[in-house]
Scaffold this motif. Structure first.
Motif, PDB file in Angstrom:
ATOM      1  N   SER A  63      -4.168  -1.083   3.844  1.00  0.00           N
ATOM      2  CA  SER A  63      -4.145   0.251   4.446  1.00  0.00           C
ATOM      3  C   SER A  63      -5.555   0.667   4.822  1.00  0.00           C
ATOM      4  CB  SER A  63      -3.545   1.263   3.474  1.00  0.00           C
ATOM      5  OG  SER A  63      -4.363   1.409   2.325  1.00  0.00           O
ATOM      6  N   THR A  66      -3.428   8.186   7.409  1.00  0.00           N
ATOM      7  CA  THR A  66      -3.337   6.938   6.665  1.00  0.00           C
ATOM      8  C   THR A  66      -2.418   5.957   7.393  1.00  0.00           C
ATOM      9  OG1 THR A  66      -1.551   7.844   5.298  1.00  0.00           O
ATOM     10  CG2 THR A  66      -3.797   8.016   4.450  1.00  0.00           C
ATOM     11  N   TYR A  67      -2.762   4.673   7.308  1.00  0.00           N
ATOM     12  CA  TYR A  67      -2.061   3.624   8.033  1.00  0.00           C
ATOM     13  C   TYR A  67      -1.860   2.408   7.134  1.00  0.00           C
ATOM     14  CZ  TYR A  67      -3.582   6.377  12.052  1.00  0.00           C
ATOM     15  OH  TYR A  67      -3.797   7.410  12.947  1.00  0.00           O
ATOM     16  N   ILE A  68      -0.811   1.651   7.417  1.00  0.00           N
ATOM     17  CA  ILE A  68      -0.671   0.325   6.839  1.00  0.00           C
ATOM     18  C   ILE A  68      -0.862  -0.697   7.950  1.00  0.00           C
ATOM     19  CG2 ILE A  68       0.856   1.027   4.972  1.00  0.00           C
ATOM     20  CD1 ILE A  68       3.157  -0.267   6.684  1.00  0.00           C
ATOM     21  N   TYR A  69      -1.211  -1.917   7.562  1.00  0.00           N
ATOM     22  CA  TYR A  69      -1.348  -2.985   8.553  1.00  0.00           C
ATOM     23  C   TYR A  69      -0.864  -4.297   7.968  1.00  0.00           C
ATOM     24  CZ  TYR A  69      -5.507  -4.619   6.039  1.00  0.00           C
ATOM     25  OH  TYR A  69      -6.351  -5.099   5.078  1.00  0.00           O
ATOM     26  N   ALA A 127       0.812  -1.217   0.000  1.00  0.00           N
ATOM     27  CA  ALA A 127       0.000   0.000   0.000  1.00  0.00           C
ATOM     28  C   ALA A 127       0.850   1.273   0.000  1.00  0.00           C
ATOM     29  CB  ALA A 127      -0.930   0.006   1.210  1.00  0.00           C
ATOM     30  N   MET A 128       2.168   1.149   0.215  1.00  0.00           N
ATOM     31  CA  MET A 128       3.051   2.312   0.284  1.00  0.00           C
ATOM     32  C   MET A 128       3.619   2.705  -1.073  1.00  0.00           C
ATOM     33  SD  MET A 128       5.040   1.098   3.723  1.00  0.00           S
ATOM     34  CE  MET A 128       6.237   2.419   3.659  1.00  0.00           C
ATOM     35  N   THR A 147      -7.829   4.434   6.484  1.00  0.00           N
ATOM     36  CA  THR A 147      -7.800   5.853   6.872  1.00  0.00           C
ATOM     37  C   THR A 147      -8.507   6.014   8.200  1.00  0.00           C
ATOM     38  OG1 THR A 147      -7.830   6.537   4.554  1.00  0.00           O
ATOM     39  CG2 THR A 147      -8.437   8.192   6.202  1.00  0.00           C
ATOM     40  N   THR A 154       1.470   6.230   8.240  1.00  0.00           N
ATOM     41  CA  THR A 154       2.421   6.491   7.157  1.00  0.00           C
ATOM     42  C   THR A 154       2.581   7.967   6.822  1.00  0.00           C
ATOM     43  OG1 THR A 154       0.704   6.246   5.460  1.00  0.00           O
ATOM     44  CG2 THR A 154       1.925   4.272   6.099  1.00  0.00           C
TER      45      THR A 154
END
Length: 817
Positions: free
Chosen positions: A713, A800-803, A649-650, A715, A739
C-alpha cells in the motif's frame, strides 16, 4: 551451488572496476583540445551514466565550442543533442531513475544518405525513436564535438562555467571515424536478459579515446586515455580521503563484493526544502530558519548483514540518521519519527530514539567531521549505531550482541537508509555525506557485514538465470486482431495458465479472463458480475508458449477483432491441476473443509483455485501456495455475483474488482475470514459472496516473491512529484486501487506504457470496458515505481491505495529506466 554474480559477469560481459563521480557543487569536469579528426563527419560516443540530481534544468554530459556550443546534455530529464545552433534530438523519454545505470550511445554520420541515420541515439541497447524535437544534421555537416583545435568538455557547458553534470560516468568510449551500433559496446546477458557492458575491441581513430577511470595514482591519472594518448585534464575532482573522494567502485557490473551498483540517497523519495548532491551521496539542509531535508536510500536490506557510514560534514543544528522500513514514502520531514513508521536512528546530540522512545547520552554527541556507523543484520532485525570507530551501548555487531534495537517486522519488511538534516537560523546549514562503500570507509566493517550494493543483495529465485526469468512466469503480450484463427506467443515462451485479455482500441469491449482450471472457451469478465460464459471462438486453447484464438470479434468485443489492438496479461501456474481434499494438510493449524482443484506454482507464488461453496462460516479452502496468500481475487462462476478482492494491506476488509467502491469490512459481509488464513488454506464467511451452498467459484491467489512480485500500500500526496513505491524490481505490471474512497482500478504494464514520460499512461480499468486512458502513468523504475499525476484514482492527497506488481527484472540486475 553456482554463484550467479560470477555467472553474469564471467559468461556474458566483463568486469568494470571504477567510475568517476562528478560533483556539480565542486564544478567538476574534464577537458581536452582535439586534433584533426579521422573523419569530422562520422563518430560514435558510448558511455554508462548513473544520474545524481533529478529534474536539473541543464545537466551537461559533453560539449564543445564557444559562442555556439554543441551540447549533449540532459534538460528537464530529457536527453538532448544540440548541434550547429539547433536542437537535433530531444527525447520524449525521460531519464529520471537514479538507482541504476543507463548505457547511452550517440552516433553521428552526416555522410549517410538517409537523413534519420545522420544522428542516432540508443539507450540500453535500444534505438530511441520518440522525440519531442527531431532536426537532422545536413549532408556532410561537421560538429564541434569532433573538430580540430576545439576544446571539448565532459561534465561542463563549453560556453560558460554555470552548468555541470552531477552523477557518475563509467566506460567512456569515443570512436573517431566510425558509425557503430550499441553491440560494439554492450550485449544482452544470456543469464538475465539484461543489457550489460562489453569490451570494445575495435580501433579508435585520431581523436578517439577510452576512459576507464581505473588509474587512481593521482587526480591527473583519472583522465588518462586507456586506449592511447588522448588524455583529459581533470578539474575539481578529488582523491582526498573522506566525503569528497570521487573515484568510485560504483559500476554497472556485478564485479565483486566491493565493486557493483551501489545504494545512494534517493531523490525520488525525499522531502522538504533541502537538497541532495554529490551523486546523491550528500545532503544539505540549505540556509534558512529550521529548513530541513529528509531522504531514504535506493536499496533495501531484506536479508544479509550490511554496514555503512554517515559523516557530519557541517554541524549547525541537528542530524538524524538510521534505517526505515522500505515501504515508507518520505512525504514530510517527520517521517520515521513515530512508532508507526518503524524508524530507528541516532540523533546527533548523542541520543538514541527507537520508535519514539529516546535514550539519553547513548553516544557522545556528534561534532562536525565525526563519522557515524550503522550495522544492520536483516536476518535477525538487529541494528547497531556507533561514532568514530566505537559502537554505542557496548554493542558488538560481529558477535551479534547488545544491539541498539531489534526491528520487530524484519521478517516481513526490508529496511533502507534514512537521514534527516535540520538547519537552524540563517545562514546555519546542516550537511552530511553517506557512504555505502563505493568509496573507502573510514572504519573497518564488522566481521560478516558487507557493503550495500547489488552484488551483495540476495540472489533472487526468479530472474537470475535464463531458465528462471520473470517473463517465464508473467508476461504482457500485445497483438493486433485479424479475425482468423491464430496462435499468440509470449516473450517468455511459457504456458500461461491464467490469461486476461482486453481490447485496447474500443471503449465498449469487456475484459475477458480465462484459466486452465475452468478450461478454454470459458470466460469471466472483470468489469461485470456476469456468470461464467462458454463460447466456441474465443480463447480456444492454452499452448506451451502462449494461447490460440478463434475468430470471435463480437462477443463483448471478442478477443480477435480485425485491426483492433489487444493486450494479454498472462501468469504461469503449474500447467496441470490437482485436487486438495477435505482434511488434507492435517499437520497444519488450518485444514481444508472444502475440496478444491488447484493449479499452483510455488516458485512464482501463484495458484488458481476452483471449489464449490458450502455456506459454512469459517470454511477453509486449500490454495497450494505453501505460504499464506497476500492477495486473492475471487468470484462465483455459476451465477451473477461481484468479484471480491482481498490484499494483505487491507486487513479484514475487501473490495470489488468490478466496481469503484471503497473497501468494506469482510467479516461483516461474510466474504473472507482472514484470521484463519494460513500456508495451506484461505478461509471464508458464510455469505453468498464467496461461499454460497452449491455455488461454484474461482479464486486467483498470490504470495510475494522477492525480486518478482510485491503487494502493498501507499499514501498519495496529490502532487506531480508523487509517491515513490519500492518493489525491489523493475515492474512489468502494476495494478492500483484506492481503498478509502471510490475510484477506478488502474492497470499499467511495461509493453503499453513505453518509456517513462513518452506518452499518456495508457492505463486500463479492470472495472470498466473503456479503452486506454490518457493520464500520466507511473515512472516504472529499476527498483519500483513513482506516480507523476495528481488524479485521485492513483494519487489523491492523503488517499490510501493498494497495489499488486510483477517484475520485468529484479533490481539486482536491472538497468535504469
Amino acid at each position: 551451488m553456482i554463484n550467479q554474480n560470477l555467472l553474469l559477469t564471467g559468461d556474458d560481459g566483463y568486469n568494470l572496476t571504477n567510475s568517476l563521480r562528478f560533483r556539480s557543487s565542486a564544478s567538476a569536469y574534464l577537458n581536452r583540445t582535439y586534433g584533426t579528426p579521422t573523419d569530422a563527419k562520422k563518430w560514435t560516443l558510448s558511455f554508462w551514466l548513473k544520474r545524481g540530481l533529478i529534474g536539473s534544468s541543464s545537466y551537461q554530459i559533453m560539449s564543445a565550442g564557444s559562442a555556439v556550443s554543441d551540447q549533449f546534455h540532459i534538460s528537464s530529464d530529457s536527453l538532448s543533442l544540440y548541434l550547429g545552433g539547433a536542437y537535433r534530438l530531444v527525447t520524449t523519454q525521460v531519464l529520471r531513475d537514479p538507482a541504476a545505470w543507463y548505457h547511452i550511445v550517440l552516433v553521428i554520420d552526416t555522410a549517410n544518405a538517409t537523413a534519420d541515420n545522420r544522428n542516432i541515439l540508443y539507450i540500453n541497447g535500444v534505438q530511441v525513436t520518440s522525440f519531442s524535437t527531431r532536426s537532422n544534421l545536413g549532408p556532410n555537416a561537421t560538429t564541434n564535438l569532433n573538430a580540430a583545435s576545439t576544446v571539448t568538455y565532459i561534465g561542463r557547458y563549453a560556453a560558460s562555467s554555470s552548468e555541470y553534470i552531477d552523477g557518475y560516468l563509467a566506460e567512456v568510449n569515443f570512436i573517431d571515424g566510425q558509425a557503430l551500433t550499441p553491440s560494439s559496446f554492450g550485449e544482452t546477458s544470456t543469464s538475465t536478459g539484461v543489457w550489460i557492458p562489453k569490451k570494445f575491441s575495435g580501433t579508435y581513430g585520431t581523436n578517439g579515446f577510452y576512459l576507464d577511470f581505473e588509474d587512481t595514482s593521482s587526480t591527473a591519472a583519472l583522465g588518462y586515455d586507456a586506449a592511447g594518448s588522448n588524455d583529459w585534464t581533470v578539474n575539481n575532482i578529488s582523491l582526498t580521503a573522506g566525503s569528497t573522494y570521487d573515484s568510485m567502485t560504483d559500476v554497472p557490473t556485478l564485479t565483486s563484493a566491493t565493486v557493483a551498483n551501489y545504494a545512494t540517497f534517493n531523490p525520488l523519495n525525499s522531502a522538504n526544502n533541502g537538497t541532495l548532491g554529490g551523486g546523491n551521496l550528500n545532503i544539505d539542509s540549505n540556509s534558512g530558519s529550521a529548513s530541513a531535508q529528509t531522504t531514504a536510500g535506493t536499496m533495501s536490506m531484506k536479508s544479509g548483514k550490511y554496514y555503512f557510514e554517515y559523516t557530519r560534514v557541517q554541524s549547525s543544528n541537528d542530524t538524524r540518521f538510521g534505517i526505515i522500513r522500505d515501504d515508507k514514502f518520505i512525504s514530510g520531514g517527520n517521517v520515521g519519527l513515530s512508532a508507526s513508521e518503524y524508524g530507528y536512528y541516532v540523533i546527533s546530540s548523542g541520543t538514541l530514539s527507537v520508535d519514539g522512545t529516546t535514550t539519553s547520552s547513548w553516544i557522545t554527541a556528534f561534532s562536525q567531521g565525526d563519522v557515524g556507523m550503522i550495522a544492520y543484520d536483516a536476518n535477525t532485525g538487529k541494528v547497531w549505531f556507533g561514532r568514530n570507530g566505537t559502537w554505542g551501548g557496548s554493542g558488538d555487531p560481529a558477535a551479534g550482541t547488545n544491539p541498539a534495537a531489534t526491528v520487530n517486522s524484519f521478517a516481513t519488511y526490508g529496511y533502507t537508509a534514512w537521514v534527516r538534516v535540520i538547519g537552524g537560523g540563517s545562514p546555519a546549514i546542516e550537511q552530511g555525506a553517506i557512504n555505502f562503500g563505493q568509496r573507502p570507509f573510514a572504519y573497518t566493517p564488522p566481521t560478516g557485514f558487507v557493503r550495500l550494493n547489488t552484488f551483495n543483495l540476495t540472489t533472487p529465485t526468479i530472474g537470475a538465470i535464463a531458465a528462471e526469468l520473470a517473463n517465464e512466469y508473467f508476461d504482457a503480450t500485445l497483438y493486433t486482431g485479424n479475425g482468423s484463427t491464430r496462435t499468440i506467443t509470449n516473450s517468455g515462451s511459457m504456458q500461461p495458465d491464467f490469461v486476461w485479455i482486453k481490447n485496447r482500441t474500443s471503449g465498449s469491449f469487456w475484459h475477458q479472463l480465462y484459466d486452465v482450471n475452468r478450461g478454454p472457451l470459458k470466460a469471466l469478465f472483470s468489469n461485470q458480475p456476469d456468470a461464467e460464459s462458454t463460447y466456441t471462438d474465443t480463447l480456444t486453447a492454452f499452448t506451451s508458449t502462449g494461447f490460440t484464438l478463434g475468430t470471435d470479434a463480437t462477443f463483448n468485443g471478442g478477443v480477435n477483432k480485425s485491426s483492433d489492438a489487444y493486450v494479454a496479461w498472462q501468469w504461469k501456474a503449474s500447467g496441470t491441476t490437482s485436487n486438495i481434499t477435505v482434511g488434507q494438510y492435517s499437520v497444519s493449524p488450518n485444514v481444508p473443509s472444502i475440496a478444491s482443484t488447484v493449479s499452483a506454482n510455488t516458485t512464482a507464488g501463484f495458484s488458481i483455485v476452483t471449489y464449490t461453496g458450502n455456506a459454512t462460516n469459517g470454511a477453509t479452502v486449500g490454495h497450494g501456495l505453501g505460504v499464506s496468500p497476500s492477495m486473492i481475487i475471487g468470484k462465483i462462476r455459476s451465477t451473477t455475483g461481484d468479484w471480491y478482492v482481498w490484499q494483505t494491506a487491507m486487513g479484514d476488509n475487501f473490495m470489488k474488482l468490478n466496481t469503484t467502491a471503497a473497501q468494506l469490512a469482510s467479516t461483516a459481509n461474510g466474504v473472507y475470514n482472514t484470521a484463519s488464513f494460513s500456508s495451506t488454506v484461505f478461509a471464508l464467511g458464510s455469505g453468498s459472496s464467496m461461499n454460497a451452498s452449491g455455488g461454484t467459484y474461482v479464486a486467483y491467489c498470490w504470495a510475494p516473491i522477492a525480486g518478482y512480485s510485491a503487494f502493498g500500500s501507499y499514501t498519495g500526496n496529490g502532487s506531480a512529484d508523487g509517491p515513490f513505491v519500492f518493489t525491489g524490481f523493475k515492474p512489468a505490471f502494476i495494478l492500483v486501487k484506492r481503498t478509502d474512497s471510490t475510484g477506478n482500478w488502474c492497470l499499467f504494464d511495461n509493453k503499453r506504457l513505453g518509456y517513462n514520460g513518452t506518452s499518456a499512461s495508457k492505463e486500463l480499468y479492470p472495472n470498466l470496458s473503456l479503452s486506454e486512458g490518457t493520464s500520466n502513468g507511473p515512472d516504472q523504475l529499476s527498483n519500483g515505481f513513482k506516480f507523476r499525476d495528481t488524479y485521485s484514482d492513483v494519487n489523491g492527497s492523503g488517499a490510501t491505495y493498494i497495489y499488486m506488481a510483477f517484475a520485468e527484472n529484479p533490481f539486482k540486475y536491472a538497468n535504469a529506466r
